[in-house]
Design a protein around this motif. Structure first.
Motif, mmCIF file in Angstrom:
data_model
loop_
_atom_site.group_PDB
_atom_site.id
_atom_site.type_symbol
_atom_site.label_atom_id
_atom_site.label_comp_id
_atom_site.label_asym_id
_atom_site.label_seq_id
_atom_site.Cartn_x
_atom_site.Cartn_y
_atom_site.Cartn_z
ATOM 1 N N ASN A 156 0.822 -1.207 0.000
ATOM 2 C CA ASN A 156 0.000 0.000 0.000
ATOM 3 C C ASN A 156 0.859 1.261 0.000
ATOM 4 O OD1 ASN A 156 -2.725 1.217 0.218
ATOM 5 N ND2 ASN A 156 -1.931 1.958 2.162
ATOM 6 N N THR A 160 0.809 4.288 -2.657
ATOM 7 C CA THR A 160 0.648 5.692 -2.269
ATOM 8 C C THR A 160 1.754 6.552 -2.867
ATOM 9 O OG1 THR A 160 -0.423 5.045 -0.202
ATOM 10 C CG2 THR A 160 0.513 7.264 -0.300
ATOM 11 N N ASP A 163 1.132 7.041 -6.472
ATOM 12 C CA ASP A 163 0.010 7.971 -6.625
ATOM 13 C C ASP A 163 0.482 9.413 -6.454
ATOM 14 O OD1 ASP A 163 -2.516 9.094 -6.838
ATOM 15 O OD2 ASP A 163 -3.166 8.457 -4.852
ATOM 16 N N LEU A 164 1.254 9.683 -5.395
ATOM 17 C CA LEU A 164 1.731 11.036 -5.113
ATOM 18 C C LEU A 164 2.661 11.554 -6.199
ATOM 19 C CD1 LEU A 164 2.435 10.718 -1.278
ATOM 20 C CD2 LEU A 164 0.564 11.959 -2.365
ATOM 21 N N SER A 171 0.236 2.794 -9.353
ATOM 22 C CA SER A 171 -0.422 2.909 -8.056
ATOM 23 C C SER A 171 -1.600 1.952 -7.959
ATOM 24 C CB SER A 171 -0.892 4.354 -7.848
ATOM 25 O OG SER A 171 -1.543 4.479 -6.610
ATOM 26 N N TYR A 175 -2.116 -1.120 -5.216
ATOM 27 C CA TYR A 175 -3.291 -1.163 -4.341
ATOM 28 C C TYR A 175 -4.035 -2.491 -4.516
ATOM 29 C CZ TYR A 175 -3.098 3.822 -3.034
ATOM 30 O OH TYR A 175 -2.741 5.049 -2.515
ATOM 31 N N ASP A 198 -8.479 4.336 -0.132
ATOM 32 C CA ASP A 198 -7.362 4.932 -0.886
ATOM 33 C C ASP A 198 -7.515 4.680 -2.384
ATOM 34 O OD1 ASP A 198 -6.159 5.957 1.360
ATOM 35 O OD2 ASP A 198 -4.671 4.354 1.549
ATOM 36 N N LEU A 202 -8.266 7.341 -5.468
ATOM 37 C CA LEU A 202 -7.481 7.441 -6.697
ATOM 38 C C LEU A 202 -8.407 7.482 -7.915
ATOM 39 C CD1 LEU A 202 -4.226 5.482 -7.438
ATOM 40 C CD2 LEU A 202 -5.928 5.813 -9.209
#
Length: 260
Positions: A156, A160, A163-164, A171, A175, A198, A202
Motif C-alpha cells: 500500500n 501511495t 500515486d503522489l 499505483s 493497491y 485509498d 485514486l
C-alpha cells in the motif's frame, strides 16, 4: 496506518519469539529481546527519540539478534525524528548484509523491518526508485514469515508513493496487490477499509466515479465498518462527493448529513 502496522506487527513478532529453541539460553534471549523491545517501543511512541538512541548506544547487546534489534530501533528513532544521517544507510545496509541469508523467523523479521527502514530513508532522500525497491523487498521478506499485514502495508505504501508522484497505473496495480493479499489471507483490521478507500480516492481523482462509488460502497455495506467511527465518516463523505459529481444531489446531501 503506521500505528496499525506497528501494533499488529509486534504482536506477530511476539509469536515468532515463541518458536525459539526451548532451552535456558533460548529462553533468556527471548526474555531479553522482549524487555528491550518494550522499553524502546515505549520511548519511541512517547517521542523520546534521544533517550531511545541513547538506550541502544549504552546497553551492551548480548547476542547478534539483540544487536540488530538495536540497529533497527536506533535508526527507526532517527527517521521518526526526521533525521536522516548517512549512518542510517550504513548501519542498515550492514545489518541487511548479515541478515539477508538467514531463514529463522526473527532474523527474517528484523531483515524485513530494516529493508522497510531503508525504503523510508531513501524516500526522505528523494531517491524514489531506490525507496520503492526496498519497500518491495520488505513486502516479499515479510511474506516469507506469513506477516501478511506488514506485506500489505508495504504494498500500500508503494501504491501511495506512485500515486503522489503521478504514476496512477502503477499505483492502481499495487493497491490491487495489497487487496489481493487481504482476500487471500483475511485479517481483522480496519486497514482493509483504508486501502479500499485509498483506491477509491485514486479513481475519484481520475474522474472514474463509477469505480470509486463501487469501492466506497464495498466499505459502506460491510457490517464490520461501524466498529471504526472515523472510517464511517470518511466513507459517507466520499460517497457524498461521488454523488455530487454524478449530479445526484439528494443522495449527496443524505451522505453528507450521515458523515456528521
Amino acid at each position: 496506518m503506521e500505528s496499525i502496522l506497528h501494533r499488529l506487527a509486534h504482536a506477530c513478532l511476539y509469536l515468532f519469539l515463541l518458536i525459539l529453541p526451548y532451552s535456558s539460553e533460548g529462553q533468556n534471549e527471548q526474555n531479553e529481546y522482549v524487555k528491550h523491545l518494550r522499553v524502546l517501543d515505549s520511548l519511541i511512541e512517547q517521542r523520546q527519540f534521544d533517550k531511545a538512541i541513547q538506550y541502544t548506544n549504552t546497553q551492551q547487546p548480548s547476542s547478534e539478534i539483540i544487536q540488530n534489534l538495536f540497529v533497527h530501533q536506533r535508526n527507526r528513532a532517527l527517521l521518526k525524528n526526521r533525521q536522516s544521517p548517512k549512518s542510517v544507510e550504513i548501519e542498515c545496509l550492514e545489518a541487511h548484509h548479515v541478515l539477508h541469508s538467514r531463514t529463522d523467523s526473527i532474523s527474517v523479521y528484523l531483515d524485513a523491518r530494516i529493508l522497510e527502514l531503508l525504503g523510508h530513508y531513501y524516500y526522505q532522500q528523494s531517491e524514489l526508485f531506490t525507496a520503492l525497491s526496498y519497500l518491495d523487498s520488505a513486502s516479499i521478506r515479510f511474506k516469507e514469515i506469513n506477516d501478511y499485514l506488514s506485506t500489505i502495508y508495504n504494498l500500500n505504501m508503494i501504491g501511495t508513493i506512485y500515486d503522489l508522484n503521478g504514476e496512477k497505473a502503477k499505483s492502481v496495480r499495487y493497491y490491487h496487490r495489497a487487496l489481493s493479499e487481504f482476500e487471500e489471507h483475511p485479517i481483522d483490521s480496519s486497514y482493509y477499509f483504508e486501502i479500499i478507500i485509498d483506491l477509491g480516492n485514486l479513481y475519484y481523482h481520475l474522474s472514474q466515479y463509477d469505480k470509486a462509488d463501487e469501492l466506497y460502497r464495498t466499505v459502506y455495506e460491510n457490517p464490520a465498518l461501524f466498529e471504526y467511527p472515523k472510517i464511517v465518516a470518511d466513507v459517507y463523505t466520499n460517497l457524498g462527493n461521488v454523488s455530487q459529481e454524478r449530479g445526484l444531489f439528494p443522495e449527496s446531501e443524505y451522505f453528507y448529513q450521515q458523515a456528521f
